[in-house]
Design an enzyme around this catalytic site. Sequence first.
Site, PDB file in Angstrom:
ATOM      1  N   GLU A 194       0.771  -0.817   0.011  1.00 25.36           N
ATOM      2  CA  GLU A 194       0.159   0.039  -0.005  1.00 25.36           C
ATOM      3  C   GLU A 194       0.676   1.352   0.058  1.00 25.36           C
ATOM      4  O   GLU A 194       0.329   2.059  -0.676  1.00 25.36           O
ATOM      5  CB  GLU A 194      -1.086   0.167   1.417  1.00 25.36           C
ATOM      6  N   HIS A 220     -11.611  -4.631   9.846  1.00 35.07           N
ATOM      7  CA  HIS A 220     -11.778  -4.099   8.409  1.00 35.07           C
ATOM      8  C   HIS A 220     -12.781  -3.457   8.950  1.00 35.07           C
ATOM      9  O   HIS A 220     -13.650  -3.397   7.510  1.00 35.07           O
ATOM     10  CB  HIS A 220     -12.459  -5.924   8.203  1.00 35.07           C
TER      11      HIS A 220
END
Lengths: 430, 367
Positions: free
Chosen positions: B96, B165
């Site tokens: 990322e 999440h």
Amino acid sequence: MATSFSATLPLHGSQENRLLLPPIRLAPPPSSFLGSTRSLTIPSSRRLYHAHAARRSPVVGVQEVVKEKKVTNSLVLCILITKEEGLVLYEDMILGRSFEDMCAQMYYRGKMFGFVHLYNGQEAVSTGFIKLLTQSDSVVSTYRDHVHALSKGVSARAVMSELFGKVTGCCRGQGGSMHMFSKEHNMLGGFAFIGEGIPVATGAAFTSKYKREVLKQDCEDVTVAFFGDGTCNNGQFYECLNMAALYKLPIIFVVENNLWAIGMSHLRSTSDPEIWKKGPAFGMPGVHVDGMDVLKVREVAKEAVTRARRGEGPTLVECETYRFRGHSLADPDELRDAAEKAKYAARDPITALKKYLVENKLANEGELKTIEKKIDELVEEAVEFADASPQPGRSQLLENVFADPKGFGIGPDGRYRCEDPKFTEGTAQV
Amino acid sequence: MWGILRRSAVDGGGFSASSLRRTRFSLVSARSYAAGSKEMTVRDALNSAIDEEMSADPKVFVMGEEVGQYQGAYKITKGLLEKYGPERVYDTPITEAGFTGIGVGAAYAGLKPVVEFMTFNFSMQAIDHIINSAAKSNYMSAGQINVPIAFRGPNGAAAGVGAQHSQCYAAWYASVPGLKVLAPYSAEDARGLLKAAIRDPDPVVFLENELLYGESFPISEEALDSSFCLPIGKAKIEREGKDVTITTFSKMVGFALKAAEKLAEEGIGAEVINLRSIRPLDRATINASVRKTSRLVTVEEGFPQHGVCAEICASVVEESFSYLDAPVARIAGADVPMPYAANLERLALPQVEDIVRAAKRACYRSK
């Protein structure tokens, strides 16, 4: 085992052993480029590292390097530089040095503030690489970016004004010492977070490739990313080595290994201190070069830049260099050994180049003195200019937050805030 | 009257997963939707928006994990690899920080990346680039270097995916100057706002919602046009009312609309505002609505402290204090990391009953 460019090319298919110049050299082993440091620097640097680790004085190793270097210098490298090129390099390094010295003076006089990181001692790396680039090539740096900006072509006036926080600075006083940007010269910053510039540089290189392949434009631009030894322990560095090699991007990763990250010695913080080795692990050549010798750096840089322009992908270049001052002007610099500092001071790149130019009759003392005087005047003039420049106006506070200032949203009167002239003047209620 | 009828005709479906849709024809102005003739899922809306922007401008490219061969982790980028090729749709390694930085660097150099995060939770590994290299660059370079990048991906809670999440990042990103933060609800929002985000010369954080991807919404002809764009910074009044203002964004808009239905049965007219744009926040619309209704209930899914609701409440108290007839109310997710068990997860997120209860309390109608 040392790596020259040839060592990893087989990974990419057929290899062309192109030589830049006829192979006149002392060292017998064949290499695909001149000025190979294989036989020279790797063993001595090993000695240097081990010496540090064992806490013994590195004096012996360094002197041997200097001796060997002198000999090889005059025989191998004397045909690699013309007088004009030599003077350009000399002027650029003198500019870097004088400018940084002036910064220190101005800081202690209170004209400059915040974090200021000076580049004294590392000029050979900046000059060696950046003087080979064109205006459209990009440079990405860290917080130690004044000299990278100067080498890339940003005027001394603009950089000095920026440091003083004046409106005539290259970023109108909004960036500061650590954030030198210049779109005109493709200096893409100036980043305070270490490792932050590496992915950004990789993105700029990605754009070159994209322009060529997707937009079908003629684009040979390369990107050079400068960063330090401490950064090489950061995850983003490895992520970008991987992707640059994967996508074969036209980028050169230049490690300015000055052995210290503030007060953390490179050897204390790195499991394998030889950073150039990390290149081949990702499928690109890793080269180690003496970063105190501008001619050697230039040779390696030439090969790396040519490789990138040919589309052969990235290169990792580790430059062994040293910063003569502390990490920043606020750093008391107590942890570094005086003997170490003295040894590197003896390898001052500017003195070395001066000696080289004079010994090889490329320039005489008088010409070099003229250059030094000219640069002194230039830097002084830059200070006067910066002093005389005004501070940014109040309305500048809200400018340039967005390229599309509608991003400030809609005001209570239902119109976009940016349409209200009082908003930009800074007198509106926000 | 007409207003309410019109709104509920169009948005009556709200969040319900069942296929029972009321497709009443709208009788009034051209500004309303065309008669529920076409429906589109949010997923298709996003896909078509990216597709059209990529074909309009060759500088737009997509980058992210699984966006290419896998057709997108949530199939948002389905078909793009086949259509545009691997030079414009990049499957990245799991890096990322690296690929977000590369996107930002490409934007510095003039391209228009659309960077996908598999969920915005993963953007935390890249947040340095979103904030420091992207949001602040135009300012630090005094306008020399703008960053026309869009970061998109699902945000907030899904179903049973656990604490790491499920976080909502609207408040975090919306506090940073230099960023624009958008949160669509319906398919029209998704299309219009994503197109606006991709065309925008500044960095835009585009917060989608995984549970909305499969939802179908009616969509007008106007919204299907390839030049359709919604303005950034304007909220939408999904349902008009005169008793209490409910502001919210993303999935909670559906809940708020359902709550409004329930409240209507009890005679309370709730005005539901779909924020659409978290930064810049459309304070004008919110305040105008509160001045009309005198009561405010703000709803969001994220953590309560320092959230979007807190900002709206502060804004309303600052600007419309004398119009308020009741304390401002915040409904947010529970102040706990998201639990896994289904019943606990339900307890940790705002439900329709919570909104109804708060609205009634604001109207002094509840116990």
